[in-house]
Design an enzyme around this catalytic site. Structure first.
Site, PDB file in Angstrom:
ATOM      1  N   CYS A 115       0.816  -1.223   0.000  1.00  0.00           N
ATOM      2  CA  CYS A 115       0.000   0.000   0.000  1.00  0.00           C
ATOM      3  C   CYS A 115       0.844   1.265   0.000  1.00  0.00           C
ATOM      4  CB  CYS A 115      -0.928   0.022   1.205  1.00  0.00           C
ATOM      5  SG  CYS A 115      -2.113  -1.305   1.169  1.00  0.00           S
ATOM      6  N   HIS A 254      -3.249   7.134   3.879  1.00  0.00           N
ATOM      7  CA  HIS A 254      -3.677   5.889   3.236  1.00  0.00           C
ATOM      8  C   HIS A 254      -5.107   5.582   3.682  1.00  0.00           C
ATOM      9  CE1 HIS A 254      -3.700   2.012   1.521  1.00  0.00           C
ATOM     10  NE2 HIS A 254      -3.649   1.357   2.661  1.00  0.00           N
ATOM     11  N   ASN A 284     -10.054   0.342   0.412  1.00  0.00           N
ATOM     12  CA  ASN A 284      -8.593   0.397   0.396  1.00  0.00           C
ATOM     13  C   ASN A 284      -8.104  -0.052  -0.985  1.00  0.00           C
ATOM     14  OD1 ASN A 284      -5.859  -0.039   0.688  1.00  0.00           O
ATOM     15  ND2 ASN A 284      -6.021  -1.210   2.590  1.00  0.00           N
TER      16      ASN A 284
HETATM   17  N1  ACO Z   1     -18.891  -8.307   9.099  1.00  0.00           N
HETATM   18  C1  ACO Z   1     -19.338  -8.650  10.316  1.00  0.00           C
HETATM   19  N2  ACO Z   1     -18.534  -9.056  11.313  1.00  0.00           N
HETATM   20  C2  ACO Z   1     -17.218  -9.117  11.045  1.00  0.00           C
HETATM   21  C3  ACO Z   1     -16.680  -8.792   9.790  1.00  0.00           C
HETATM   22  C4  ACO Z   1     -17.567  -8.373   8.791  1.00  0.00           C
HETATM   23  N3  ACO Z   1     -17.168  -8.029   7.546  1.00  0.00           N
HETATM   24  N4  ACO Z   1     -15.346  -8.954   9.838  1.00  0.00           N
HETATM   25  C5  ACO Z   1     -15.044  -9.365  11.082  1.00  0.00           C
HETATM   26  N5  ACO Z   1     -16.166  -9.478  11.801  1.00  0.00           N
HETATM   27  C6  ACO Z   1     -16.338  -9.904  13.183  1.00  0.00           C
HETATM   28  C7  ACO Z   1     -15.183 -10.754  13.671  1.00  0.00           C
HETATM   29  O1  ACO Z   1     -15.377 -12.099  13.316  1.00  0.00           O
HETATM   30  C8  ACO Z   1     -15.272 -10.540  15.159  1.00  0.00           C
HETATM   31  O2  ACO Z   1     -16.279 -11.363  15.680  1.00  0.00           O
HETATM   32  P1  ACO Z   1     -16.062 -12.103  17.095  1.00  0.00           P
HETATM   33  O3  ACO Z   1     -15.914 -10.998  18.096  1.00  0.00           O
HETATM   34  O4  ACO Z   1     -17.312 -12.898  17.238  1.00  0.00           O
HETATM   35  O5  ACO Z   1     -14.823 -12.916  16.921  1.00  0.00           O
HETATM   36  C9  ACO Z   1     -15.757  -9.090  15.300  1.00  0.00           C
HETATM   37  O6  ACO Z   1     -16.329  -8.755  14.020  1.00  0.00           O
HETATM   38  C10 ACO Z   1     -14.663  -8.100  15.623  1.00  0.00           C
HETATM   39  O7  ACO Z   1     -13.577  -8.388  14.762  1.00  0.00           O
HETATM   40  P2  ACO Z   1     -12.248  -7.553  14.854  1.00  0.00           P
HETATM   41  O8  ACO Z   1     -11.261  -8.121  13.873  1.00  0.00           O
HETATM   42  O9  ACO Z   1     -11.833  -7.378  16.270  1.00  0.00           O
HETATM   43  O10 ACO Z   1     -12.789  -6.167  14.306  1.00  0.00           O
HETATM   44  P3  ACO Z   1     -12.030  -4.809  14.276  1.00  0.00           P
HETATM   45  O11 ACO Z   1     -12.831  -3.812  14.961  1.00  0.00           O
HETATM   46  O12 ACO Z   1     -10.569  -4.920  14.637  1.00  0.00           O
HETATM   47  O13 ACO Z   1     -12.055  -4.460  12.726  1.00  0.00           O
HETATM   48  C11 ACO Z   1     -10.715  -4.529  10.738  1.00  0.00           C
HETATM   49  C12 ACO Z   1     -11.452  -5.329  11.788  1.00  0.00           C
HETATM   50  C13 ACO Z   1     -11.712  -3.641  10.031  1.00  0.00           C
HETATM   51  C14 ACO Z   1     -10.053  -5.475   9.757  1.00  0.00           C
HETATM   52  C15 ACO Z   1      -9.636  -3.645  11.426  1.00  0.00           C
HETATM   53  O14 ACO Z   1      -8.884  -4.422  12.320  1.00  0.00           O
HETATM   54  C16 ACO Z   1      -8.712  -2.985  10.466  1.00  0.00           C
HETATM   55  O15 ACO Z   1      -9.096  -2.137   9.689  1.00  0.00           O
HETATM   56  N6  ACO Z   1      -7.399  -3.303  10.506  1.00  0.00           N
HETATM   57  C17 ACO Z   1      -6.402  -2.727   9.655  1.00  0.00           C
HETATM   58  C18 ACO Z   1      -6.438  -3.414   8.366  1.00  0.00           C
HETATM   59  C19 ACO Z   1      -5.711  -2.662   7.303  1.00  0.00           C
HETATM   60  O16 ACO Z   1      -5.624  -1.471   7.327  1.00  0.00           O
HETATM   61  N7  ACO Z   1      -5.201  -3.394   6.347  1.00  0.00           N
HETATM   62  C20 ACO Z   1      -4.639  -2.864   5.180  1.00  0.00           C
HETATM   63  C21 ACO Z   1      -3.187  -2.764   5.242  1.00  0.00           C
HETATM   64  S1  ACO Z   1      -2.621  -2.077   3.769  1.00  0.00           S
HETATM   65  C22 ACO Z   1      -1.958  -3.247   2.688  1.00  0.00           C
HETATM   66  O17 ACO Z   1      -0.766  -3.368   2.582  1.00  0.00           O
HETATM   67  C23 ACO Z   1      -2.861  -4.125   1.896  1.00  0.00           C
END
Ligand code: ACO
Length: 327
Positions: A115, A254, A284
């Site tokens: 990214c 980003h 993203n």
């Molecule tokens: N819909 C509904 N529920 C979901 C979804 C979804 N799409 N995805 C995850 N959940 C659930 C999980 O299973 C979990 O359930 P549980 O509590 O029963 O286990 C719950 O939601 C909470 O999950 P978390 O992973 O703790 O959710 P979080 O608030 O951390 O959000 C997210 C997840 C959006 C992925 C966040 O962590 C994030 O944005 N991280 C950074 C990711 C990022 O920026 N990546 C790109 C990097 S750039 C590159 O190089 C590609």
């Protein structure tokens, strides 16, 4: 001898026409529009038709950037394609872009910084001009990440979209790139990866069945590192440029998650109106993210000549980068 200044002479961007909304994803995985909007800020994303390569998106952005720089494709001497989703392992995506736009006088190579690809590529392009090797460098940030998404994995498929952005770098009399900070920490390499399809684990029936060709991510850990990495890079970059944070007119982070953007803005003490956000429309878009953001911020009049602006990015590696530019 005075050091050359390098600035952006033209910008371009392209996203595929097909819109995939959160409601569309509700039909594919167990998720809701409400969860996606509140946890990420994303409403919809653009997804390329099957059989499209990254170079096709990048070439459209490139043609626009070259036109906006009042140049012709033949004037481009170097193409740096920031991408980790090239059309195929070889030849490079940059060579396919060259072929498509007819930049027959250019050298061309890909730069893999996930990214952070656009900011890394801008910094690399700047050095080629400062060093006197080239005058006109085409820098691309483009990814067609939908090809690597497991569309049954709700934790990743809701986050990403396809797109491309491009910039033409040339020497400038005033302003331009004031400072760049690039960083990486390979100890986090396993947090966000596409595990198969490379030299270590080439494609087999097993890797395909295990979906090892799809992107896998430890979202929570990436989240924390992204906030710290981007904030620290911006502070250092501003210091190097001799620019106070409060003098930044437009901050283009980003576009991965609204909560990451808010946390970075808060750490830096930047008011929301200075922070550019378009992830609700595109999700993203990986290396294209900052490039598309920059294009739209200029187009919307959020950036004026003489303004100090800052780009900040992070991605798989982990890698991160920031750049302060006087527009
Ligand atoms: N819909 C509904 N529920 C979901 C979804 C979804 N799409 N995805 C995850 N959940 C659930 C999980 O299973 C979990 O359930 P549980 O509590 O029963 O286990 C719950 O939601 C909470 O999950 P978390 O992973 O703790 O959710 P979080 O608030 O951390 O959000 C997210 C997840 C959006 C992925 C966040 O962590 C994030 O944005 N991280 C950074 C990711 C990022 O920026 N990546 C790109 C990097 S750039 C590159 O190089 C590609």
């Amino acid at each position: 001898m005075s050091v050359k200044k390098v600035g952006i002479a033209g910008l371009g961007f392209y996203v595929p026409e097909k819109v995939v909304t959160n409601h569309d994803l509700e039909k594919m995985v167990e998720t809701t529009d409400e969860w996606i909007r509140t946890r990420t800020g994303i409403h919809e994303r653009r997804i390329a038709e099957k059989g499209t390569g990254t170079s096709a998106l990048a070439a459209k952005a490139a043609v626009q950037a070259i036109g906006n720089a009042h140049l012709k494709p033949e004037d481009i001497e170097l193409i740096i394609a920031g991408t980790t989703t090239p059309d195929m392992p070889l030849p490079s995506c940059a060579c396919f872009i060259q072929q498509k736009i007819g930049a027959k006088n250019a050298a061309a190579f890909d730069l893999g910084a996930a990214c952070a690809g656009f900011v890394y590529a801008l910094a690399a392009g700047e050095q080629f001009i400062k060093g006197g090797m080239y005058k006109n460098v085409l820098v691309i940030g483009a990814d067609l990440i939908s090809s690597y998404i497991d569309w049954t994995d709700r934790s990743t498929c809701v986050l990403f979209g396809d797109g491309a952005g491009a910039a033409v770098l040339t020497e400038t009399k005033s302003g331009g790139i004031l400072s760049s900070v690039l960083g990486s920490d390979g100890k986090y390499a396993e947090l966000l990866k596409i595990g198969a399809g490379g030299s270590k684990s080439p494609a087999t029936n097993e890797t395909v069945n295990a979906k090892d060709h799809c992107l896998k991510m430890s979202g929570g850990e990436v989240f924390k590192l992204a906030v710290r990495g981007m904030s620290d890079a911006v502070k250092k970059c501003c210091e190097m440029a001799g620019v106070r944070l409060e003098d930044i007119k437009c901050f283009i982070p980003h576009q991965a998650n609204q909560r990451i953007i808010d946390a970075v803005g808060e750490r830096l003490g930047l008011p929301a109106e200075k922070v550019f956000v378009n992830l609700q429309k595109y999700g993203n878009t990986s290396a294209a993210s900052c490039a598309i953001g920059l294009y739209e911020a200029v187009e919307q009049g959020r950036i004026k000549r003489g303004d100090k602006i800052c780009l900040a990015t992070f991605g798989s590696g982990l890698v991160w980068g920031a750049m302060v530019i006087e527009w």
